[in-house]
Design a protein around this motif. Structure first.
Motif, mmCIF file in Angstrom:
data_model
loop_
_atom_site.group_PDB
_atom_site.id
_atom_site.type_symbol
_atom_site.label_atom_id
_atom_site.label_comp_id
_atom_site.label_asym_id
_atom_site.label_seq_id
_atom_site.Cartn_x
_atom_site.Cartn_y
_atom_site.Cartn_z
ATOM 1 N N SER A 57 0.785 -1.255 0.000
ATOM 2 C CA SER A 57 -0.071 -0.095 -0.048
ATOM 3 C C SER A 57 0.916 1.216 0.023
ATOM 4 O O SER A 57 0.290 2.239 -0.208
ATOM 5 C CB SER A 57 -0.954 -0.183 1.278
ATOM 6 O OG SER A 57 0.036 0.249 2.279
ATOM 7 N N VAL A 58 2.357 1.153 0.357
ATOM 8 C CA VAL A 58 3.027 2.344 0.305
ATOM 9 C C VAL A 58 4.138 2.492 -0.640
ATOM 10 O O VAL A 58 4.531 3.372 -1.114
ATOM 11 C CB VAL A 58 3.454 2.635 1.946
ATOM 12 C CG1 VAL A 58 2.367 2.924 2.722
ATOM 13 C CG2 VAL A 58 4.281 1.322 2.335
ATOM 14 N N PHE A 59 4.706 1.215 -1.082
ATOM 15 C CA PHE A 59 5.836 1.300 -2.031
ATOM 16 C C PHE A 59 5.285 1.214 -3.311
ATOM 17 O O PHE A 59 4.164 0.609 -3.596
ATOM 18 C CB PHE A 59 6.588 -0.040 -1.704
ATOM 19 C CG PHE A 59 7.912 0.255 -0.647
ATOM 20 C CD1 PHE A 59 9.018 0.439 -1.125
ATOM 21 C CD2 PHE A 59 7.343 -0.040 0.569
ATOM 22 C CE1 PHE A 59 10.060 0.462 -0.362
ATOM 23 C CE2 PHE A 59 8.476 0.173 1.575
ATOM 24 C CZ PHE A 59 9.786 0.132 1.067
ATOM 25 N N GLU A 61 -13.842 -11.625 2.115
ATOM 26 C CA GLU A 61 -13.107 -10.215 2.577
ATOM 27 C C GLU A 61 -12.218 -10.591 3.793
ATOM 28 O O GLU A 61 -12.367 -11.328 4.285
ATOM 29 C CB GLU A 61 -14.247 -9.279 2.957
ATOM 30 C CG GLU A 61 -14.970 -9.004 1.593
ATOM 31 C CD GLU A 61 -15.847 -7.789 1.881
ATOM 32 O OE1 GLU A 61 -16.293 -7.552 3.109
ATOM 33 O OE2 GLU A 61 -16.482 -7.198 0.923
ATOM 34 N N LEU A 62 -11.443 -9.453 3.990
ATOM 35 C CA LEU A 62 -10.606 -9.442 5.304
ATOM 36 C C LEU A 62 -10.280 -7.991 5.777
ATOM 37 O O LEU A 62 -10.721 -7.030 4.925
ATOM 38 C CB LEU A 62 -9.372 -10.116 5.009
ATOM 39 C CG LEU A 62 -8.481 -9.987 3.708
ATOM 40 C CD1 LEU A 62 -7.668 -8.454 3.771
ATOM 41 C CD2 LEU A 62 -7.301 -10.691 3.562
ATOM 42 N N SER A 63 -9.926 -7.979 6.784
ATOM 43 C CA SER A 63 -9.723 -6.659 7.361
ATOM 44 C C SER A 63 -8.362 -6.031 6.905
ATOM 45 O O SER A 63 -7.431 -6.717 6.936
ATOM 46 C CB SER A 63 -9.600 -6.887 9.063
ATOM 47 O OG SER A 63 -9.206 -5.503 9.580
ATOM 48 N N SER A 64 -8.236 -4.987 5.984
ATOM 49 C CA SER A 64 -7.101 -4.556 5.471
ATOM 50 C C SER A 64 -6.277 -4.030 6.362
ATOM 51 O O SER A 64 -6.128 -3.665 7.566
ATOM 52 C CB SER A 64 -7.775 -3.289 4.727
ATOM 53 O OG SER A 64 -6.740 -2.761 4.149
ATOM 54 N N ALA A 65 -4.920 -4.472 5.934
ATOM 55 C CA ALA A 65 -3.580 -4.232 6.640
ATOM 56 C C ALA A 65 -2.967 -2.938 5.904
ATOM 57 O O ALA A 65 -2.067 -2.570 6.421
ATOM 58 C CB ALA A 65 -2.843 -5.284 6.677
ATOM 59 N N ALA A 66 -3.592 -2.263 5.000
ATOM 60 C CA ALA A 66 -2.843 -1.308 4.345
ATOM 61 C C ALA A 66 -2.729 0.194 5.159
ATOM 62 O O ALA A 66 -3.602 0.176 6.193
ATOM 63 C CB ALA A 66 -3.895 -0.736 3.356
ATOM 64 N N PHE A 67 -1.737 0.636 5.227
ATOM 65 C CA PHE A 67 -1.287 1.802 6.005
ATOM 66 C C PHE A 67 -2.336 2.832 5.766
ATOM 67 O O PHE A 67 -3.187 3.169 4.716
ATOM 68 C CB PHE A 67 0.096 2.557 5.604
ATOM 69 C CG PHE A 67 1.128 1.665 6.298
ATOM 70 C CD1 PHE A 67 1.561 1.749 7.580
ATOM 71 C CD2 PHE A 67 1.940 0.893 5.815
ATOM 72 C CE1 PHE A 67 2.570 1.240 8.201
ATOM 73 C CE2 PHE A 67 2.847 0.057 6.138
ATOM 74 C CZ PHE A 67 3.001 0.322 7.461
ATOM 75 N N ASP A 68 -2.625 3.616 6.738
ATOM 76 C CA ASP A 68 -3.481 4.986 6.616
ATOM 77 C C ASP A 68 -2.707 5.894 6.210
ATOM 78 O O ASP A 68 -1.723 6.553 6.995
ATOM 79 C CB ASP A 68 -4.294 5.217 7.915
ATOM 80 C CG ASP A 68 -5.216 6.521 8.022
ATOM 81 O OD1 ASP A 68 -5.418 7.002 6.915
ATOM 82 O OD2 ASP A 68 -5.536 6.769 9.165
ATOM 83 N N PRO A 80 -5.454 -0.487 10.144
ATOM 84 C CA PRO A 80 -5.132 1.118 10.317
ATOM 85 C C PRO A 80 -6.228 1.928 9.727
ATOM 86 O O PRO A 80 -6.329 2.977 10.060
ATOM 87 C CB PRO A 80 -3.874 0.986 9.415
ATOM 88 C CG PRO A 80 -3.150 -0.381 9.624
ATOM 89 C CD PRO A 80 -4.415 -1.305 9.736
ATOM 90 N N THR A 81 -6.852 1.329 8.802
ATOM 91 C CA THR A 81 -7.967 2.212 7.888
ATOM 92 C C THR A 81 -9.347 1.813 8.461
ATOM 93 O O THR A 81 -10.294 2.427 8.289
ATOM 94 C CB THR A 81 -7.806 2.051 6.458
ATOM 95 O OG1 THR A 81 -8.104 0.539 6.270
ATOM 96 C CG2 THR A 81 -6.312 2.353 6.159
ATOM 97 N N GLY A 141 -5.524 3.107 -2.374
ATOM 98 C CA GLY A 141 -4.549 3.073 -1.179
ATOM 99 C C GLY A 141 -4.277 1.816 -0.850
ATOM 100 O O GLY A 141 -3.801 1.388 0.415
ATOM 101 N N LEU A 142 -4.509 0.786 -1.705
ATOM 102 C CA LEU A 142 -4.203 -0.878 -1.524
ATOM 103 C C LEU A 142 -3.168 -1.335 -2.147
ATOM 104 O O LEU A 142 -2.511 -2.218 -1.591
ATOM 105 C CB LEU A 142 -5.281 -1.626 -1.758
ATOM 106 C CG LEU A 142 -6.834 -1.397 -1.048
ATOM 107 C CD1 LEU A 142 -7.928 -2.095 -1.764
ATOM 108 C CD2 LEU A 142 -6.440 -1.434 0.388
#
Length: 387
Positions: free
Chosen positions: A57-59, A217-224, A256-257, A287-288
């Motif tokens: 989600s960030v790189f 579905e799953l709970s997102s681990a993407a950074f806020d 995080p989100t 943002g994923l």
């Protein structure tokens, strides 16, 4: 022969696809059931999967395929300098600070503020270096491996290495090599007799795509990717007890989100659409992940059909006729359909010691590009491909 320098295999400034392998120290089962102590460390596989999802989600790095095994992990990664070039300075700064916040007193709990972001944006020289690092596969792997090692050591109350050393990198140079390597990675649990089918192989990209197609579905681990207002951060630090801040930080790390997403939303889409302009970075905006660009000229339906058929050919000497539609798919990318099972199940035999993988003509061209005469596996693999 020593391993080549990373700069000889891939460059953060150009788009390339790399198969990476990271092994646990002494190949111990530090993410599975330890045969010596009988301790079950399988829960660490989810640590690794969630960290992969967070970093995606960030790189500016697309995760094409992955498999987390008991004593090693595989990823097929594609770095995207064209994507990071589109991000604003503020986006670059907040993404970097989410992963590498720098030294802070504990009360800050590593949450970057607006003031932190603005200060980094003003340092143009450092920001330019950070842009390069955000599309660098080596920095991606560093951000993946180090936190997992620290968490495992803390959990085991020990010190020392968790990973064997630097990751092994293998450049994938054409679609034939990418298709075969993707299947090899996705079928690792089946090959290791840890699962019977891709449908029952958790912690692989194949499992995530199959479950995603089923709507799971799953709970997102993407950074806020939103910095905290500086005044709010200061007020919390002054007025909130440290224990409460710690609990808040732990809760945010779990989600995080606060979003729930389709299980495969963080992976790069599988199908590459040729009608898209090559100059279009297809930047992902939710943002994923880094981008919405696929990587194979197959539909997800055809890929999973071929994957499941290949999984059933797990016994050496088994000879089953490949369905005509799948044989045509393989021929179109330059693979001899009669050798497909051999290529996937014995990938290491052909490309295990090679720094790149693909058709022999592609490997020959890659050797010329890098000033070599040939690559290991070039001759042996020729039987698996059509001219």
């Amino acid at each position: 022969m020593p391993r080549p320098a990373r700069a000889e295999q891939f460059n953060a400034g150009e788009v390339c696809i790399v198969h990476v392998v990271q092994r646990c120290v002494r190949r111990a089962f530090l993410a599975g059931i330890d045969p010596v102590s009988a301790c079950d460390f399988s829960y660490r596989k989810e640590w690794i999967r969630r960290r992969l999802e967070a970093l995606a989600s960030v790189f500016a790095v697309d995760v094409l395929s992955y498999a987390v095994m008991s004593n090693h992990m595989h990823q097929i990664l594609r770095n995207r300098p064209d994507v990071v070039a589109v991000w604003s300075d503020q986006e670059v700064a907040i993404r970097w600070l989410k992963v590498f916040p720098g030294r802070r007193i504990e009360e800050h709990l590593a949450e970057p503020t607006e003031n932190d972001v603005n200060r980094l944006v003003q340092d143009t020289k450092r920001l330019a270096e950070i842009r390069r690092r955000l599309s660098d596969i080596s920095w991606f792997m560093r951000a993946l491996a180090e936190p997992i090692a620290r968490m495992a050591n803390q959990h085991d109350e020990c010190t020392g290495r968790f990973w064997e050393g630097r990751f092994k990198a293998q450049r994938i140079i054409d679609e034939a090599g990418l298709l075969a390597c993707s299947m090899y990675v996705d079928l690792n649990p089946v090959r290791a007799a840890m699962a019977e089918t891709p449908d029952t192989s958790p912690h692989t990209s194949a499992y995530d795509r199959i479950e995603g197609e089923r709507g799971k579905e799953l709970s997102s681990a993407a950074f806020d990717l939103v910095p905290i207002p500086t005044e709010q951060a200061g007020k919390e630090m002054r007025e909130t007890p440290v224990d409460k801040l710690r609990k808040k930080r732990k809760a945010k790390k779990r989600s995080p989100t606060g979003r729930r997403i389709r299980r495969d939303s963080w992976l790069a889409p599988l199908t590459l659409h040729p009608e898209k302009l090559s100059a279009d970075a297809e930047v992902h905006t939710a943002g994923l992940r880094a981008s919405d660009r696929g990587f194979l000229s197959l539909s997800i339906r055809d890929y999973l059909q071929l994957l499941r058929w290949t999984a059933r050919q797990s016994v050496d000497g088994m000879v089953l006729k490949i369905p005509a539609s799948l044989a045509n798919t393989l021929t179109e990318v330059g693979i001899d359909a009669s050798m497909w099972r051999e290529l996937v199940w014995h990938w290491q035999r052909y490309f295990g010691k090679s720094t790149c993988a693909g058709r022999p003509d592609s490997m020959r061209a890659e050797a010329e590009r890098t000033g070599r005469h040939w690559h290991r596996g070039q001759q042996a693999a020729s039987a698996c491909f059509v001219s």
